[in-house]
Design a protein around this motif. Structure first.
Motif, mmCIF file in Angstrom:
data_model
loop_
_atom_site.group_PDB
_atom_site.id
_atom_site.type_symbol
_atom_site.label_atom_id
_atom_site.label_comp_id
_atom_site.label_asym_id
_atom_site.label_seq_id
_atom_site.Cartn_x
_atom_site.Cartn_y
_atom_site.Cartn_z
ATOM 1 N N SER A 75 0.781 -1.116 0.121
ATOM 2 C CA SER A 75 -0.021 -0.085 0.189
ATOM 3 C C SER A 75 0.865 1.201 0.085
ATOM 4 O O SER A 75 0.214 2.262 -0.374
ATOM 5 C CB SER A 75 -0.920 -0.164 1.158
ATOM 6 N N GLU A 76 2.114 1.314 0.323
ATOM 7 C CA GLU A 76 3.007 2.232 0.357
ATOM 8 C C GLU A 76 4.355 1.855 0.469
ATOM 9 O O GLU A 76 4.691 0.965 1.035
ATOM 10 C CB GLU A 76 2.948 2.959 1.829
ATOM 11 N N VAL B 169 12.372 1.707 -12.348
ATOM 12 C CA VAL B 169 11.292 2.370 -11.524
ATOM 13 C C VAL B 169 10.568 1.382 -10.911
ATOM 14 O O VAL B 169 10.385 0.252 -11.184
ATOM 15 C CB VAL B 169 10.294 2.836 -12.807
ATOM 16 N N ILE B 170 10.161 1.709 -9.617
ATOM 17 C CA ILE B 170 9.597 1.001 -8.582
ATOM 18 C C ILE B 170 8.152 1.265 -8.416
ATOM 19 O O ILE B 170 8.009 2.538 -8.353
ATOM 20 C CB ILE B 170 9.951 0.916 -7.234
ATOM 21 N N SER B 171 7.120 0.549 -8.775
ATOM 22 C CA SER B 171 5.599 0.703 -8.677
ATOM 23 C C SER B 171 4.864 -0.373 -7.700
ATOM 24 O O SER B 171 5.279 -1.364 -7.486
ATOM 25 C CB SER B 171 4.990 0.597 -10.126
ATOM 26 N N TRP B 172 3.869 0.106 -6.923
ATOM 27 C CA TRP B 172 3.131 -0.495 -6.094
ATOM 28 C C TRP B 172 1.774 -0.328 -6.332
ATOM 29 O O TRP B 172 1.366 0.761 -6.947
ATOM 30 C CB TRP B 172 3.732 -0.167 -4.654
ATOM 31 N N SER B 173 1.132 -1.333 -6.092
ATOM 32 C CA SER B 173 -0.294 -1.404 -6.714
ATOM 33 C C SER B 173 -1.505 -2.202 -5.759
ATOM 34 O O SER B 173 -1.077 -2.724 -4.832
ATOM 35 C CB SER B 173 -0.455 -2.087 -7.707
ATOM 36 N N ARG B 174 -2.707 -1.934 -5.978
ATOM 37 C CA ARG B 174 -3.543 -2.586 -5.251
ATOM 38 C C ARG B 174 -3.793 -4.111 -5.678
ATOM 39 O O ARG B 174 -4.476 -4.721 -4.836
ATOM 40 C CB ARG B 174 -5.149 -1.919 -5.619
ATOM 41 N N ASP B 175 -3.182 -4.395 -6.558
ATOM 42 C CA ASP B 175 -2.941 -5.928 -6.866
ATOM 43 C C ASP B 175 -2.125 -6.519 -6.063
ATOM 44 O O ASP B 175 -1.919 -7.753 -6.124
ATOM 45 C CB ASP B 175 -2.665 -5.925 -8.356
#
Length: 333
Positions: A1-2, A318-324
């Protein structure tokens, strides 16, 4: 989530939806901490400016500080008071540039701490029962500037506190036609950039609250407003699905607006260049360069909405974070 990226870009600190914590090598994705540490609350997870420490909410209205290399717990604190109940325990954190002070922002209260962590002690400098949306320590001074919207969401209020005397000063109480969305800080010029639901980004002097410029989108809210690398330009996006670049010295539009592929959810610039990533509610994100507006944007995608994204320090990842439920590392060399 963060997810929070360390100042040197080498590590990524993550909080999962079940409040577990993890620390990875930001370039390889390899786990550094043994996983399983836990925290609580919706928001708040960040590195100290020197990258030695991590702070996150650890319980309802509580927070903890760990060493960043091995996850050793060195301090636990609590913002709550028996006489001041809060509706939730979400906390945000802001370090001073030298890492010696920490502002803990909660719903209904905030606290400023001195952090001589090398000797294992923490001293409370200031506690006020007031909600703040954000705060910044003014470099080379004993002052904290904080801002919030009114309870009705129709005012931008900017305050300043003298951390030696505790004296409070209201710098600005500016009417807004809608609530405050986002704030950015320019420490060099000591200015604040506020974006709001009324479709206007406002540049203000942080020490006086003086309005310098207003920058408008044609319809709807501005979702985010940031500075470019040398702080000479301001970048905004709105629900009108356009990205616009403005001259920070006069508030005038630079070039033509860039039409976006969908309704954007967030925008982040690399720390050491004008490369940027913009993510959308549909689970996709695009990577580009503000200095190359004609270039095709690089597309990445998750299976659900992206909550946030950031560049590694070398900008190769690039680091990305998701609701998945995933944190993903993308090669963008």
């Amino acid at each position: 989530s963060e997810v929070s990226i360390s100042p040197d870009g080498s590590r990524a600190f993550a909080r999962g939806p079940d409040n577990t914590l993890a620390l990875w090598n930001a370039s390889t994705g390899q786990s550094i901490w043994p996983e399983g540490s836990r925290a609580a609350g919706e928001f708040g997870a960040t590195f100290s400016p020197d990258g030695k420490y991590l702070v996150a909410s650890s319980s309802i209205n509580g927070f903890a500080i760990w060493t960043a290399n091995d996850g050793k717990l060195i301090y636990e604190g609590n913002l709550s008071s028996d006489s001041r109940p809060y509706s939730n325990g979400s906390l945000n954190f802001e370090f001073s540039m030298d890492g010696r002070r920490l502002a803990v922002l909660g719903e209904g209260a905030f606290q400023v701490l001195d952090l001589p962590l090398d000797v294992g002690s923490v001293v409370s400098v200031l506690t006020r029962y007031r909600s703040l949306l954000g705060a910044e320590f003014i470099p080379n001074s004993a002052f904290l500037t904080g801002w919030r919207g009114s309870e009705q969401g129709d005012n931008l209020s900017i305050y300043q506190w003298d951390l030696e005397s505790g004296k409070e000063r209201l710098l600005s109480n500016m009417p807004l036609d809608g609530s405050l969305n986002d704030m950015a800080w320019n420490s060099t010029a000591n200015t604040l950039l506020a974006s709001s639901m009324d479709g206007v980004a406002r540049l203000l002097k942080a020490d006086t609250g003086q309005l310098l410029h207003e920058m408008r989108h044609t319809q709807g809210a501005i979702g985010a407003a940031i500075f470019n690398l040398d702080k000479s330009e301001i970048i905004t996006f709105g629900v009108d699905e356009y990205l616009k670049i403005w001259d920070a010295s006069n508030g005038r539009l630079v070039g033509d607006p860039l039409e976006l592929k969908a309704l954007p959810a967030g925008l982040k610039r690399a720390d050491n260049s004008d490369r940027f990533i913009i993510w959308y509610w549909d689970g996709t994100a695009e990577i580009g360069d503000l200095n190359k507006p004609g270039d095709k944007l690089t597309l990445i995608a998750h299976e659900d909405t992206i909550n946030g994204a950031a560049f590694s320090k070398d900008e190769n990842t690039v680091i990305s974070w998701s609701r998945d439920g995933t944190v993903r590392f993308w090669d963008v060399k």
